[in-house]
Design an enzyme around this catalytic site. Structure first.
Site, mmCIF file in Angstrom:
data_model
loop_
_atom_site.group_PDB
_atom_site.id
_atom_site.type_symbol
_atom_site.label_atom_id
_atom_site.label_comp_id
_atom_site.label_asym_id
_atom_site.label_seq_id
_atom_site.Cartn_x
_atom_site.Cartn_y
_atom_site.Cartn_z
ATOM 1 N N GLY A 1 0.815 -1.221 0.000
ATOM 2 C CA GLY A 1 0.000 0.000 0.000
ATOM 3 C C GLY A 1 0.844 1.264 0.000
ATOM 4 O O GLY A 1 0.306 2.375 0.055
ATOM 5 N N GLU B 1 5.119 2.790 8.498
ATOM 6 C CA GLU B 1 4.852 1.494 9.150
ATOM 7 C C GLU B 1 6.090 1.010 9.899
ATOM 8 O O GLU B 1 6.003 0.554 11.048
ATOM 9 C CB GLU B 1 4.441 0.459 8.105
ATOM 10 C CG GLU B 1 3.083 0.761 7.481
ATOM 11 C CD GLU B 1 2.714 -0.154 6.317
ATOM 12 O OE1 GLU B 1 1.524 -0.225 5.999
ATOM 13 O OE2 GLU B 1 3.602 -0.775 5.720
#
Ligand code: 5RP
Length: 225
Positions: A101, A107
């Site tokens: 993504g 992240e």
């Protein structure tokens, strides 16, 4: 059980890793979205969340879940208690490929700022060796040609993700056709390439999955790292 139902089951199972009064790191993607929807039921029991992308922040806020900046969260707590996110692939050591993504940098930062990383996946993400899923690498735009050359020399067929700019204003190079037998070594190699912001391998050099919750047709399997 459908793939969607497996994602729902692991998302619900991940709630057991959320501690009362804590700040929770939240990932990006369709499985993380299921977790956000499940987290809404216990939003009053946590201080709030830190989001790994603008899309995740928007979804959290749509449920009335508090979203904090990581810098502000770390003024309140030494570490986030847990980071919960999906993955594109995981191997037998809980090394991961992430970044399908395009949110891999935030992240990785939030995963590393958390006491543990609970990775939530359906069974299709389990592999012997990482690499069938093209390895995403976030790159500063002016370094595209240089990093492409390095990536190709490491065995990738490197393709720029067209029409995509990360939340940090960078590009993504996807490395196709890699067979990654030593995930930590490749992550470390990319960590030393100027122009690379983040490589999508999550191994012990950054943060692999401490626990992988894998949805299977018969239930949720807990795989410790
Ligand atoms: C986003 C990610 C996601 O975790 C990964 O792409 C898995 O997504 P999904 O849960 O939709 O399969 O790394 O950058």
């Amino acid at each position: 059980m459908t793939q969607d139902e497996m994602k729902e089951k692991v998302a619900e199972a991940a709630l057991t890793y959320v501690q009362d009064g804590s700040i929770v790191g939240v990932g990006t993607g369709s499985t993380a979205n299921k977790f956000i929807d499940a987290l809404a039921a216990m939003k009053d029991r946590i201080i709030g969340t830190v989001a790994s992308s603008e899309a995740t922040a928007e979804r959290l806020r749509s449920h009335g879940i508090a979203v904090l900046e990581l810098n502000d969260a770390l003024k309140q707590v030494k570490q986030l208690s847990v980071y919960i996110d999906g993955a594109d692939e995981f191997d037998g050591d809980n090394n991961l490929i992430k970044g399908g993504g395009g949110a891999l940098t935030r992240e990785k930062i939030i995963a590393c700022a958390s006491a543990s990383f609970v990775c939530i996946v359906d069974a299709s993400k389990q592999v012997k060796h990482l690499g069938a899923f093209p390895l995403p690498v976030e790159v500063i735009p002016m370094a595209e040609s240089y990093v492409t050359g390095i990536a190709n020399s490491l065995g990738g067929n490197t393709i720029r993700r067209e029409g995509f700019i990360t939340d940090n204003g960078n590009i993504i190079l996807d490395l196709h056709g890699m067979v990654i037998t030593d995930a930590p070594a490749l992550e470390e190699r990319f960590n030393h390439v100027p122009g690379v912001v983040t490589c999508g391998i999550f191994s012990h050099f950054s943060r692999k999955g401490d626990v992988v919750l894998m949805g299977t047709p018969t239930g949720v399997e807990v795989i410790e790292g």
